[in-house]
Design an enzyme around this catalytic site. Structure first.
Site, short mmCIF file in Angstrom:
data_model
loop_
_atom_site.label_atom_id
_atom_site.label_comp_id
_atom_site.label_asym_id
_atom_site.label_seq_id
_atom_site.Cartn_x
_atom_site.Cartn_y
_atom_site.Cartn_z
N ASP A 1 0.85 -1.18 0.00
CA ASP A 1 0.00 0.00 0.00
C ASP A 1 0.89 1.24 0.00
O ASP A 1 1.68 1.45 0.92
CB ASP A 1 -0.91 -0.02 1.24
CG ASP A 1 -1.84 1.18 1.28
OD1 ASP A 1 -2.59 1.37 0.30
OD2 ASP A 1 -1.81 1.91 2.27
N THR B 1 -2.79 5.87 -4.40
CA THR B 1 -1.65 6.62 -3.89
C THR B 1 -0.38 6.33 -4.67
O THR B 1 0.40 7.23 -4.98
CB THR B 1 -1.42 6.30 -2.41
OG1 THR B 1 -1.33 4.88 -2.24
CG2 THR B 1 -2.57 6.80 -1.55
N THR B 2 -0.15 5.06 -5.00
CA THR B 2 1.05 4.69 -5.74
C THR B 2 1.03 5.33 -7.12
O THR B 2 2.06 5.82 -7.60
CB THR B 2 1.15 3.16 -5.88
OG1 THR B 2 1.14 2.57 -4.57
CG2 THR B 2 2.43 2.76 -6.59
N ASP C 1 -9.16 0.45 1.74
CA ASP C 1 -9.05 1.07 0.41
C ASP C 1 -10.28 0.76 -0.44
O ASP C 1 -10.83 1.63 -1.11
CB ASP C 1 -7.79 0.57 -0.30
CG ASP C 1 -6.52 1.19 0.27
OD1 ASP C 1 -6.63 2.10 1.10
OD2 ASP C 1 -5.41 0.75 -0.11
#
Length: 544
Positions: free
Chosen positions: A56, A89-90, A382
């Site tokens: 994550d 996010t990545t 998520d």
């Protein structure tokens, strides 16, 4: 003339830009390998020796020991993405790093940073408008499509092995806490949704339960554990003898005096229990402690008592029962209680509390070990956020790099209409977006160049849903294959990445009163040499 202290450091002009872009790219590179279904995990070990295994993005960046001001600005991109959408996010951090990488090439061609920033901003606004054009409107009650959204979010994370079961829990949980507003929109109240974890069982045994789950035992075995239509009292005060605020000493001359003190304590506890009984409460959930003698009196009155309930659980109980949390035992009344059903699972040692109108729901996540449960919880959190966003926003996109390649193609066409050097920045922005399918291919061990060429060809032929199936290595209609992402997450990722890249590009002078790091001294052996604070990035390598 000397105007700065001898310990101060200054990096300016091109050196400052290179310093900042190097730090930002280092953060981006740290999480890039986790992207996609075939992404790898990171093992993070903190200073206390606690181990976290995850892929994550925001968790990795928060756990890493990063001590660099520019790198921390990039981390804010991930945190913003997490707060706004809950996933992606990545992608956001990776695109920010690629934008800066491409910007460096433009700066080397003597294109001013202002022109690059303007081009990036134009490209970002155009791309987000095109996302809205490409996105498909959905029915927020379409459980099958929401299931695909949840599974896509979980793919590549610890929850993937049982993603069908867990995604079904996520969708049903979101539907249970979704209400339709007066204007016809759907509102998801995640405050009415709680997550509890339990080790020692398989992930497939996770459950969605109506109401709250309290992982506590009754303070005495003699107390009732199953109550229908019970009057429940929530208490944020200890049921104990009140202690003096100041230290005091008392001289006792006889055993009778000691007995008087003990009798007074017993009387005070008896009065507290009588006050609770007077409210008609059948059960008490207390955030603080309960004295042993008070436990005895409560059991004698047939009142269920649970102590040391987590603050978050007590607040959730407040929502489930639609009541208040009492803070003073001496001032409670029947109005402070609420009606609910309480049952006990002796095997799992859990209390189930359900309100009359089912105001809340709990996802009980089970896993074999603490590490497994922690990663499952991150994946489910998520998925909950993404599905909630999809229900509220009502727009979805094909995944697998499909939207990025489509946007890149449209941006290149748009660049022809942009005058000046900003045109090159728009083209560089398009190239940066293609990082996503490229990294998806690399992480899956596929030929990124050939697949990117095939993707471009498919989109030029009008197939806006053409994306990469990383399991087969084929170009497919990913939407039909169930790889579905929420449009709002992509818009937020592009907005955050662009703002972060432009923020870094705008800096041409770094003045530090000491070492160019955010805290402490630079670790020995850190990289960066004369540019000081890059040594702070050394903690990243050690963390992975």
């Amino acid at each position: 003339m000397v105007i700065m202290g001898e310990d101060s450091q200054r990096v300016k002009d091109k050196d400052a830009q290179e310093f900042n872009m190097s730090a930002a790219r280092a953060v981006s590179d740290a999480v890039r390998s986790t992207l996609g279904p075939k992404g790898m995990d990171k093992m993070l070990v903190n200073s206390m020796g606690d181990v976290t295994i995850t892929n994550d993005g925001v968790t990795i960046l928060q756990e890493m020991d990063i001590d660099n001001p520019t790198a921390e600005m990039i981390i804010e991109v991930a945190e913003t993405q997490e707060d706004e959408v809950g996933d992606g996010t990545t992608t956001a951090v990776s695109i920010a790093g690629e934008l800066l990488d491409n910007a460096e090439d433009l700066l080397d061609q003597d294109i001013h940073a202002t022109a690059v920033m303007k081009g990036f901003q134009l490209a970002s606004e155009f791309a987000r408008d095109e996302i809205d054009d490409v996105a498909e409107e959905i029915d927020p009650t379409d459980a099958d499509l929401l299931q695909n959204v949840a599974e896509t979010s979980m793919t590549g994370k610890g929850a993937e092995l049982e993603k069908e079961v867990l995604a079904d829990l996520v969708v049903r949980a979101i539907q249970q806490v979704t209400v339709e507003a007066n204007d016809g929109s759907h509102v998801v109240d995640l405050a009415n949704l709680n997550i509890e974890t339990q080790t020692g069982r398989a992930a497939a045994e996770s459950e969605l339960l109506s109401g709250a789950v309290i992982d506590k035992d009754p303070v005495q075995d003699e107390m009732p554990t199953t109550l229908d239509d019970a009057d429940v009292l929530l208490l944020d005060e200890p049921i104990e003898v009140e202690e003096a605020d100041a230290d005091a000493s008392v001289s006792i001359d006889s055993p009778d005096q000691l007995q008087n003190f003990l009798d007074r304590e017993e009387q005070e506890l008896r009065e507290k229990v009588d006050q609770i009984k007077a409210t008609g409460a059948d059960a008490v959930f207390c955030q603080k402690g309960i004295d042993d003698l008070a436990q005895h009196y409560l059991a004698k009155e047939g009142i269920l008592a649970v102590r040391r309930v987590k603050k978050s659980d007590l607040r959730f109980l407040k929502n489930v029962l639609d009541t208040t949390i009492a803070t003073d035992v001496d001032d409670i009344s029947a109005a402070d209680t609420a009606t609910g059903d309480i049952s006990r699972d002796e095997e799992d040692e859990l209390f189930y509390v359900e309100g009359p109108e089912a105001h809340g729901a709990t996802i009980l996540i089970r896993g074999s070990t603490d590490h497994v449960v922690d990663e499952l919880e991150r994946g489910i959190n998520d998925a909950l956020d993404v599905v909630a966003t999809t229900v509220s926003d009502g727009r979805v996109l094909a995944g697998g790099g499909a939207i990025e390649v489509e946007l890149a193609s449209r941006l290149r066409n748009y660049a022809d209409s942009v005058s000046g050097r900003e045109q090159l920045a728009v083209e560089a922005y398009a190239d940066a977006l293609e990082l996503v399918p490229r990294v998806l291919s690399e992480n899956a061990g596929l030929d990124a160049i050939d697949l990117l060429v095939d993707l471009r060809s498919a989109h030029e032929a009008g197939d806006t849903r053409a994306g990469l199936n990383v399991f087969t290595g084929e170009i497919e209609d990913t939407f039909e294959q169930g790889v579905v992402e929420t449009a709002h997450a992509k818009e937020q990722a592009l907005a955050s990445a662009t703002e972060a890249a432009n923020l870094v590009l705008k800096i041409d002078d770094i003045i530090s009163a000491g070492d160019l790091s955010t805290e402490g001294e630079e670790p020995e052996g850190g990289a960066g040499g004369g540019m000081g604070g890059m040594g702070g990035m050394g903690g990243m390598g050690g963390a992975m």
